[in-house]
Design a protein around this motif. Structure first.
Motif, PDB file in Angstrom:
ATOM      1  N   LEU A   1       0.825  -1.195   0.000  1.00 14.36           N
ATOM      2  CA  LEU A   1       0.000   0.000   0.000  1.00 14.36           C
ATOM      3  C   LEU A   1       0.856   1.241   0.000  1.00 14.36           C
ATOM      4  O   LEU A   1       0.404   2.322  -0.347  1.00 14.36           O
ATOM      5  CB  LEU A   1      -0.880   0.000   1.248  1.00 14.36           C
ATOM      6  CG  LEU A   1      -1.761   1.237   1.384  1.00 14.36           C
ATOM      7  CD1 LEU A   1      -2.963   1.103   0.502  1.00 14.36           C
ATOM      8  CD2 LEU A   1      -2.177   1.436   2.796  1.00 14.36           C
TER       9      LEU A   1
ATOM     10  N   LYS B   1     -10.121   6.624  -6.796  1.00  7.43           N
ATOM     11  CA  LYS B   1      -9.111   5.566  -6.820  1.00  7.43           C
ATOM     12  C   LYS B   1      -8.237   5.640  -8.076  1.00  7.43           C
ATOM     13  O   LYS B   1      -7.958   4.637  -8.739  1.00  7.43           O
ATOM     14  CB  LYS B   1      -9.772   4.196  -6.722  1.00  7.43           C
ATOM     15  CG  LYS B   1     -10.359   3.901  -5.350  1.00  7.43           C
ATOM     16  CD  LYS B   1     -10.754   2.443  -5.198  1.00  7.43           C
ATOM     17  CE  LYS B   1     -11.183   2.132  -3.781  1.00  7.43           C
ATOM     18  NZ  LYS B   1     -11.494   0.701  -3.580  1.00  7.43           N
TER      19      LYS B   1
ATOM     20  N   THR C   1      -9.412  -3.989 -11.632  1.00  7.39           N
ATOM     21  CA  THR C   1      -8.322  -4.271 -10.698  1.00  7.39           C
ATOM     22  C   THR C   1      -8.745  -5.364  -9.727  1.00  7.39           C
ATOM     23  O   THR C   1      -9.939  -5.582  -9.499  1.00  7.39           O
ATOM     24  CB  THR C   1      -7.928  -3.020  -9.890  1.00  7.39           C
ATOM     25  OG1 THR C   1      -9.061  -2.561  -9.127  1.00  7.39           O
ATOM     26  CG2 THR C   1      -7.445  -1.907 -10.798  1.00  7.39           C
ATOM     27  N   GLU C   2      -7.764  -6.039  -9.167  1.00  4.63           N
ATOM     28  CA  GLU C   2      -8.013  -7.022  -8.127  1.00  4.63           C
ATOM     29  C   GLU C   2      -6.843  -7.020  -7.146  1.00  4.63           C
ATOM     30  O   GLU C   2      -5.704  -6.714  -7.523  1.00  4.63           O
ATOM     31  CB  GLU C   2      -8.188  -8.429  -8.713  1.00  4.63           C
ATOM     32  CG  GLU C   2      -6.935  -8.989  -9.391  1.00  4.63           C
ATOM     33  CD  GLU C   2      -7.089 -10.453  -9.766  1.00  4.63           C
ATOM     34  OE1 GLU C   2      -7.836 -11.164  -9.076  1.00  4.63           O
ATOM     35  OE2 GLU C   2      -6.440 -10.879 -10.753  1.00  4.63           O
ATOM     36  N   ASN C   3      -7.126  -7.343  -5.897  1.00  2.00           N
ATOM     37  CA  ASN C   3      -6.099  -7.407  -4.872  1.00  2.00           C
ATOM     38  C   ASN C   3      -5.634  -8.846  -4.685  1.00  2.00           C
ATOM     39  O   ASN C   3      -6.452  -9.763  -4.591  1.00  2.00           O
ATOM     40  CB  ASN C   3      -6.618  -6.863  -3.541  1.00  2.00           C
ATOM     41  CG  ASN C   3      -6.904  -5.377  -3.601  1.00  2.00           C
ATOM     42  OD1 ASN C   3      -6.223  -4.640  -4.308  1.00  2.00           O
ATOM     43  ND2 ASN C   3      -7.911  -4.927  -2.869  1.00  2.00           N
TER      44      ASN C   3
ATOM     45  N   THR D   1      -2.170  -4.676  -5.719  1.00  3.61           N
ATOM     46  CA  THR D   1      -3.278  -4.519  -6.657  1.00  3.61           C
ATOM     47  C   THR D   1      -2.785  -4.774  -8.078  1.00  3.61           C
ATOM     48  O   THR D   1      -1.768  -4.222  -8.501  1.00  3.61           O
ATOM     49  CB  THR D   1      -3.880  -3.110  -6.560  1.00  3.61           C
ATOM     50  OG1 THR D   1      -4.340  -2.875  -5.221  1.00  3.61           O
ATOM     51  CG2 THR D   1      -5.046  -2.947  -7.520  1.00  3.61           C
TER      52      THR D   1
ATOM     53  N   VAL E   1      -3.797  -4.656 -12.165  1.00  7.68           N
ATOM     54  CA  VAL E   1      -4.728  -4.050 -13.112  1.00  7.68           C
ATOM     55  C   VAL E   1      -4.769  -4.906 -14.373  1.00  7.68           C
ATOM     56  O   VAL E   1      -3.752  -5.422 -14.836  1.00  7.68           O
ATOM     57  CB  VAL E   1      -4.311  -2.602 -13.464  1.00  7.68           C
ATOM     58  CG1 VAL E   1      -2.897  -2.552 -14.033  1.00  7.68           C
ATOM     59  CG2 VAL E   1      -5.315  -1.982 -14.443  1.00  7.68           C
TER      60      VAL E   1
ATOM     61  N   GLN F   1       1.236  -4.900 -12.186  1.00  8.26           N
ATOM     62  CA  GLN F   1       0.986  -4.455 -10.814  1.00  8.26           C
ATOM     63  C   GLN F   1       0.774  -2.947 -10.761  1.00  8.26           C
ATOM     64  O   GLN F   1       1.462  -2.189 -11.441  1.00  8.26           O
ATOM     65  CB  GLN F   1       2.160  -4.823  -9.909  1.00  8.26           C
ATOM     66  CG  GLN F   1       1.968  -4.425  -8.454  1.00  8.26           C
ATOM     67  CD  GLN F   1       3.090  -4.945  -7.574  1.00  8.26           C
ATOM     68  OE1 GLN F   1       3.556  -6.076  -7.755  1.00  8.26           O
ATOM     69  NE2 GLN F   1       3.536  -4.138  -6.625  1.00  8.26           N
TER      70      GLN F   1
ATOM     71  N   LYS G   1      -0.554   4.449  -6.488  1.00  5.99           N
ATOM     72  CA  LYS G   1      -1.956   4.752  -6.164  1.00  5.99           C
ATOM     73  C   LYS G   1      -2.042   6.211  -5.723  1.00  5.99           C
ATOM     74  O   LYS G   1      -1.658   6.564  -4.623  1.00  5.99           O
ATOM     75  CB  LYS G   1      -2.456   3.819  -5.083  1.00  5.99           C
ATOM     76  CG  LYS G   1      -2.470   2.351  -5.510  1.00  5.99           C
ATOM     77  CD  LYS G   1      -2.960   1.448  -4.393  1.00  5.99           C
ATOM     78  CE  LYS G   1      -3.032   0.006  -4.854  1.00  5.99           C
ATOM     79  NZ  LYS G   1      -3.468  -0.913  -3.784  1.00  5.99           N
TER      80      LYS G   1
ATOM     81  N   TRP H   1      -7.968   5.502  -1.884  1.00  9.10           N
ATOM     82  CA  TRP H   1      -7.180   4.337  -1.476  1.00  9.10           C
ATOM     83  C   TRP H   1      -6.776   4.466  -0.010  1.00  9.10           C
ATOM     84  O   TRP H   1      -6.870   3.515   0.758  1.00  9.10           O
ATOM     85  CB  TRP H   1      -5.917   4.216  -2.335  1.00  9.10           C
ATOM     86  CG  TRP H   1      -6.139   3.951  -3.785  1.00  9.10           C
ATOM     87  CD1 TRP H   1      -6.059   4.856  -4.801  1.00  9.10           C
ATOM     88  CD2 TRP H   1      -6.444   2.691  -4.400  1.00  9.10           C
ATOM     89  NE1 TRP H   1      -6.302   4.247  -6.012  1.00  9.10           N
ATOM     90  CE2 TRP H   1      -6.532   2.914  -5.791  1.00  9.10           C
ATOM     91  CE3 TRP H   1      -6.637   1.401  -3.911  1.00  9.10           C
ATOM     92  CZ2 TRP H   1      -6.815   1.891  -6.690  1.00  9.10           C
ATOM     93  CZ3 TRP H   1      -6.914   0.380  -4.809  1.00  9.10           C
ATOM     94  CH2 TRP H   1      -6.999   0.630  -6.174  1.00  9.10           C
TER      95      TRP H   1
ATOM     96  N   TRP I   1      -8.065   2.420   3.461  1.00  6.14           N
ATOM     97  CA  TRP I   1      -7.111   1.755   4.350  1.00  6.14           C
ATOM     98  C   TRP I   1      -7.288   2.228   5.793  1.00  6.14           C
ATOM     99  O   TRP I   1      -7.296   1.436   6.730  1.00  6.14           O
ATOM    100  CB  TRP I   1      -5.673   2.021   3.891  1.00  6.14           C
ATOM    101  CG  TRP I   1      -4.673   1.585   4.912  1.00  6.14           C
ATOM    102  CD1 TRP I   1      -4.209   0.319   5.110  1.00  6.14           C
ATOM    103  CD2 TRP I   1      -4.061   2.395   5.904  1.00  6.14           C
ATOM    104  NE1 TRP I   1      -3.337   0.304   6.165  1.00  6.14           N
ATOM    105  CE2 TRP I   1      -3.228   1.551   6.677  1.00  6.14           C
ATOM    106  CE3 TRP I   1      -4.126   3.757   6.219  1.00  6.14           C
ATOM    107  CZ2 TRP I   1      -2.474   2.036   7.742  1.00  6.14           C
ATOM    108  CZ3 TRP I   1      -3.380   4.223   7.291  1.00  6.14           C
ATOM    109  CH2 TRP I   1      -2.562   3.368   8.035  1.00  6.14           C
TER     110      TRP I   1
END
Length: 388
Positions: A66, A274, A322-324, A345, A347, A359, A363, A368, A372
């Motif tokens: 992060l 974001k 996007t996915e984590n 994250t 993309v 990746q 951010k 974002w 957090w």
């Protein structure tokens, strides 16, 4: 004598909760909110309350990626000495090894005695591509501002220049220009004596009271990306918007002079919701995704895909998602190394019918950080107070 950054960190560590209101002021400009600092914040909270759960610290460690949240430490917001702690925007370029563009924060506890440093030297340590490097520095330098990234031609690095007037934030400035150096991969010591000098930035930026500042470095295969801006000292101190530049590192490896080329100018839209940026080193691409208010309580997504080699840009028509995911990582505390996981994250986007993924390293959108903070502390940040 403490720098403004150190004073701000003391505020964070002492439990004052107003520090986050500065989030999002100057994203691409300065080093700052690193995974190490996150961990220290949690440790301080634990000491004061004696009931911080292991889950929160684990999540803090997991959010090492992060820090990349704040990556554009040199693009979107102006940067330079005395700019203050900017959690959501102090992009400390933190790329994880293996992403093809690794930028690592200096170790908090360098083993100077093992490295044979001089009596009046400290060391900034890095791990790039699975190898460890160290940068000897004079005692008066801020090793947290040392930068190093991996490229196809070797390790590109920049030592922090000397800075004066720490106690006068409006007058704090560097007295020597920033410089980029190239060291062969595997050569552990990042020193001027064994490196090739790539580029020396001007000290001044248009006047005796205006200085040029180097924000962040980004490795992208054959290319180096870096952000730069200027700041003026004095009672009317101000900072300019940041710009992103590109250098072809292959030219340096051939003994040629590589001249930086402007790629991108910062835009306030990059701080909205974001928004993010991502480097795909395999394709030599730089993807910018940003948002604007749709007037209906939501946001409209926009994008630009830059060809790093040519500087040309195109707008993608397909959906960008996007996915984590979790990736194994290491946490270093002096001589102690702990296994951990970073939540990063990824993309996904499409170019001419080809599906691509990389990746998200940068951010820049404030949301974002707000998300957090809420996950970690159970309280929401009033966005209207940020930057006030």
């Amino acid at each position: 004598m403490k720098t403004r950054q150190e004073h701000e960190q003391v505020k964070v560590m002492s439990g004052e909760k107003d520090w986050y209101k500065q989030a999002g002021r100057i994203p691409l400009v300065e080093p700052g909110f690193t995974p190490q600092l996150m961990a220290r914040i949690e440790e301080a909270a634990h000491e004061s309350s004696n009931h911080t759960s292991r889950r929160r610290f684990s999540r803090m460690a997991a959010f090492g990626g992060l820090t990349a949240i704040l990556l554009l430490g040199a693009l979107v917001w102006p940067f330079g000495p005395g700019a203050g702690l900017d959690p959501a925007g102090r992009l400390a370029a933190v790329f994880k090894p293996g992403s093809g563009a690794a930028v690592v924060q200096p170790s908090a506890s360098p083993s100077a005695t093992q490295q044979g440093l001089g009596l009046y030297e400290i060391s900034a340590e890095f791990e790039l591509g699975g190898l460890k490097y160290y940068m000897p520095l004079p005692l008066d330098r801020n090793k947290a501002a040392a930068m190093a990234v991996e490229t196809s031609a070797g390790i590109v690095w920049s030592p922090p220049p000397p800075v004066v007037d720490y106690l006068k934030p409006k007058y704090t400035h560097n007295t020597e220009p920033y410089t980029l150096y190239l060291t062969p991969k595997g050569h552990a010591e990042l020193s001027k004596d064994s490196a090739q000098r790539l580029y020396v930035f001007p000290l001044y930026a248009g006047g005796a009271q205006s200085y040029l500042s180097l924000g962040s470095l980004f490795g992208a295969g054959d290319y180096l990306l870096f952000s730069s801006s200027s700041y003026t000292i004095g009672e009317n101190a101000k900072r300019s918007g940041a710009k992103l530049y590109v250098m072809d590192i292959r030219q340096a490896g051939e003994g040629k002079i590589s001249v930086p080329r402007e790629l991108l100018i910062s835009d306030e839209a990059y701080q909205v919701y974001k928004s993010f940026m991502a480097i795909n080193p395999e394709k030599a691409e730089f993807l910018v995704v940003y948002y604007t208010d749709d007037g209906k309580g939501g946001y409209t997504q926009h994008n630009k895909l830059y060809d790093i080699a040519t500087g040309s840009a195109q707008v993608l028509s397909g959906e960008i998602t996007t996915e984590n995911v979790e990736k194994p990582s290491k946490l270093h505390y002096g001589a102690l190394t702990l296994d951990s996981k970073d939540l990063v994250t990824i993309v996904h986007y499409e170019v001419n019918g080809e599906q691509r993924s990389t990746q998200v390293d940068i951010k820049t959108g404030n949301q974002w950080y707000y998300d957090w903070w809420y996950e970690e502390h159970g309280e929401k940040i009033d966005a209207s107070t940020v930057g006030n």
